[in-house]
Design a protein around this motif. Structure first.
Motif, mmCIF file in Angstrom:
data_model
loop_
_atom_site.group_PDB
_atom_site.id
_atom_site.type_symbol
_atom_site.label_atom_id
_atom_site.label_comp_id
_atom_site.label_asym_id
_atom_site.label_seq_id
_atom_site.Cartn_x
_atom_site.Cartn_y
_atom_site.Cartn_z
ATOM 1 N N PRO A 101 0.819 -1.217 0.000
ATOM 2 C CA PRO A 101 0.000 0.000 0.000
ATOM 3 C C PRO A 101 0.850 1.263 0.000
ATOM 4 N N GLY A 102 0.356 2.270 -0.713
ATOM 5 C CA GLY A 102 1.006 3.567 -0.731
ATOM 6 C C GLY A 102 0.473 4.456 0.376
ATOM 7 N N PRO A 103 0.951 5.679 0.460
ATOM 8 C CA PRO A 103 0.541 6.585 1.542
ATOM 9 C C PRO A 103 -0.925 7.010 1.474
ATOM 10 N N ILE A 104 -1.603 6.729 0.375
ATOM 11 C CA ILE A 104 -3.026 7.075 0.289
ATOM 12 C C ILE A 104 -3.853 6.225 1.250
ATOM 13 N N PHE A 105 -3.293 5.097 1.697
ATOM 14 C CA PHE A 105 -4.028 4.207 2.592
ATOM 15 C C PHE A 105 -3.822 4.658 4.042
ATOM 16 N N ALA A 106 -4.542 5.698 4.393
ATOM 17 C CA ALA A 106 -4.567 6.229 5.747
ATOM 18 C C ALA A 106 -5.943 6.824 5.968
ATOM 19 N N ASN A 107 -6.246 7.188 7.202
ATOM 20 C CA ASN A 107 -7.552 7.796 7.480
ATOM 21 C C ASN A 107 -7.610 9.234 7.004
ATOM 22 N N ILE A 108 -6.591 10.008 7.335
ATOM 23 C CA ILE A 108 -6.501 11.395 6.892
ATOM 24 C C ILE A 108 -5.220 11.545 6.091
ATOM 25 N N VAL A 109 -5.363 11.970 4.838
ATOM 26 C CA VAL A 109 -4.230 12.091 3.933
ATOM 27 C C VAL A 109 -4.022 13.567 3.606
ATOM 28 N N LEU A 110 -2.848 14.078 3.899
ATOM 29 C CA LEU A 110 -2.483 15.445 3.552
ATOM 30 C C LEU A 110 -1.741 15.415 2.223
ATOM 31 N N ALA A 111 -2.365 15.952 1.183
ATOM 32 C CA ALA A 111 -1.741 16.059 -0.136
ATOM 33 C C ALA A 111 -1.169 17.464 -0.249
ATOM 34 N N ASP A 112 0.101 17.601 0.125
ATOM 35 C CA ASP A 112 0.715 18.926 0.231
ATOM 36 C C ASP A 112 1.145 19.433 -1.141
ATOM 37 N N GLU A 113 0.714 20.657 -1.465
ATOM 38 C CA GLU A 113 1.013 21.306 -2.736
ATOM 39 C C GLU A 113 0.632 20.407 -3.912
ATOM 40 N N ILE A 114 -0.653 20.068 -3.940
ATOM 41 C CA ILE A 114 -1.152 19.128 -4.941
ATOM 42 C C ILE A 114 -0.969 19.648 -6.354
#
Length: 334
Positions: A101-114
């Motif tokens: 799994p990548g970092p998207i598999f979390a409850n809250i995902v911070l996509a910084d400077e998308i």
């Protein structure tokens, strides 16, 4: 008393208070983050560098019993860096592919400077944001029941950035703006950060550490969502929300200014988001029904990223917030 036995409204108020201790002078931003969490939506948070966008999101995750993940978006990021990939494992003469799994598999995902990531990486978020699942190598992997993406972007830097397409912008429940704090609040920010720096330098042997309060459990969020589902919305308020959104599609019927300013109106997703956010706003305000103030308070955040403005409007310095304010003036509650 066990924190799990507390009323969900009290628990969310506790979460709001804890976030307020870490984020000075941004009460509206804190409320918008909570609305996004309770309305089960994804947020786009925009503001100039140094205005505590990342800090606000971290403060939310820090005080909840959740898995938190941060993805720093860069131009060389690959979709698999976000979603994960199939990895070949070999053992005892046999081999098999397993999903890492990548970092998207979390409850809250911070996509910084998308907006620094190329389109193919931004598109990798679409399925997770909308369908709450990720498909890799033909296999579908479900996200956690509590899952939300909070993306940040810098509004002034254009070099090396990739503006989000309208289809992806529409997936965000709200577009939250963070502005400069008042001078009085900035003084408090200086004191807060100074105190944190001093506390971080204190050795643990200086004295017993204060017991950390238990984090707010995920069950409080789900219980609050169930209560929000029961918030009453009258037929008049439902029509008012629909009329506000519909005014963006037929601006010529609501005055010359709106006709000159709006090129593309909002989709039905805006009406759905307005309903969810208005009910959540009413719940946070301690009411069991939605009134026009709830709708008007949340309308700019719902429409800010869903309006396409004309070149004439942009040339005059008209912003989506100006357009929203004019819509509120022109659309009557019937």
């Amino acid at each position: 008393m066990d924190i799990c036995d507390i009323d969900p409204k009290d628990q969310i108020e506790e979460l709001r208070a804890r976030m307020g201790q870490a984020i000075i002078g941004q009460r509206d931003v804190i409320d918008r983050l909570l609305i996004g969490l309770l309305a089960n939506g994804n947020l786009l948070v925009e503001g100039l560098p140094g205005l505590a966008k990342t800090r606000a999101i971290k403060a939310l995750a820090k005080n909840l019993e959740v898995d938190f993940s941060r993805i720093q978006f860069t131009p060389d990021l690959l979709p698999s860096d976000v979603t994960g990939t199939e990895v070949l494992y070999q053992s005892a003469g046999s081999s098999e592919f397993r999903f890492a799994p990548g970092p998207i598999f979390a409850n809250i995902v911070l996509a910084d400077e998308i907006n620094r990531a190329p389109a193919k990486v931004q598109a990798a978020l679409l399925e997770a944001m909308e369908e709450r699942q990720v498909t890799v190598a033909g296999k579908t992997h479900e996200m956690e029941p509590l899952f939300m993406v909070m993306a940040t972007q810098n509004p002034i830097e254009q070099e090396g950035t990739y503006p989000l397409p309208e289809a992806q912008m529409d997936r965000f429940l709200m577009h939250v703006n963070i502005t400069y704090p008042p001078v009085e609040d900035e003084v408090e920010v200086i004191r807060l950060v100074r105190g944190e720096e001093i506390a971080a330098m204190q050795p643990e042997t200086d004295g017993p550490q204060a017991a950390q309060s238990a984090n707010i459990p995920q069950s409080a969020v789900f219980a609050a969502r169930r209560q929000i589902g029961g918030i009453h919305v009258s037929a008049a308020i439902e029509r008012y929300m629909a009329d506000l959104v519909n005014a963006t599609r037929i601006p010529e019927q609501y005055g010359e200014d709106l006709h000159r300013w709006i090129e593309v109106g909002a989709s039905p997703r805006a009406s759905l988001a307005l309903d969810r956010c208005s009910r959540t706003h009413a719940w946070l305000s301690g009411r069991d029904y939605v009134d026009p103030e709830d709708v008007q308070a949340i309308l700019p955040d719902v429409l800010r990223h869903r309006l396409g403005l004309t070149f004439e409007a942009q040339g005059e310095g008209v912003t989506p917030d100006h357009v929203t304010a004019e819509i509120v003036k022109q659309v009557a509650l019937t």
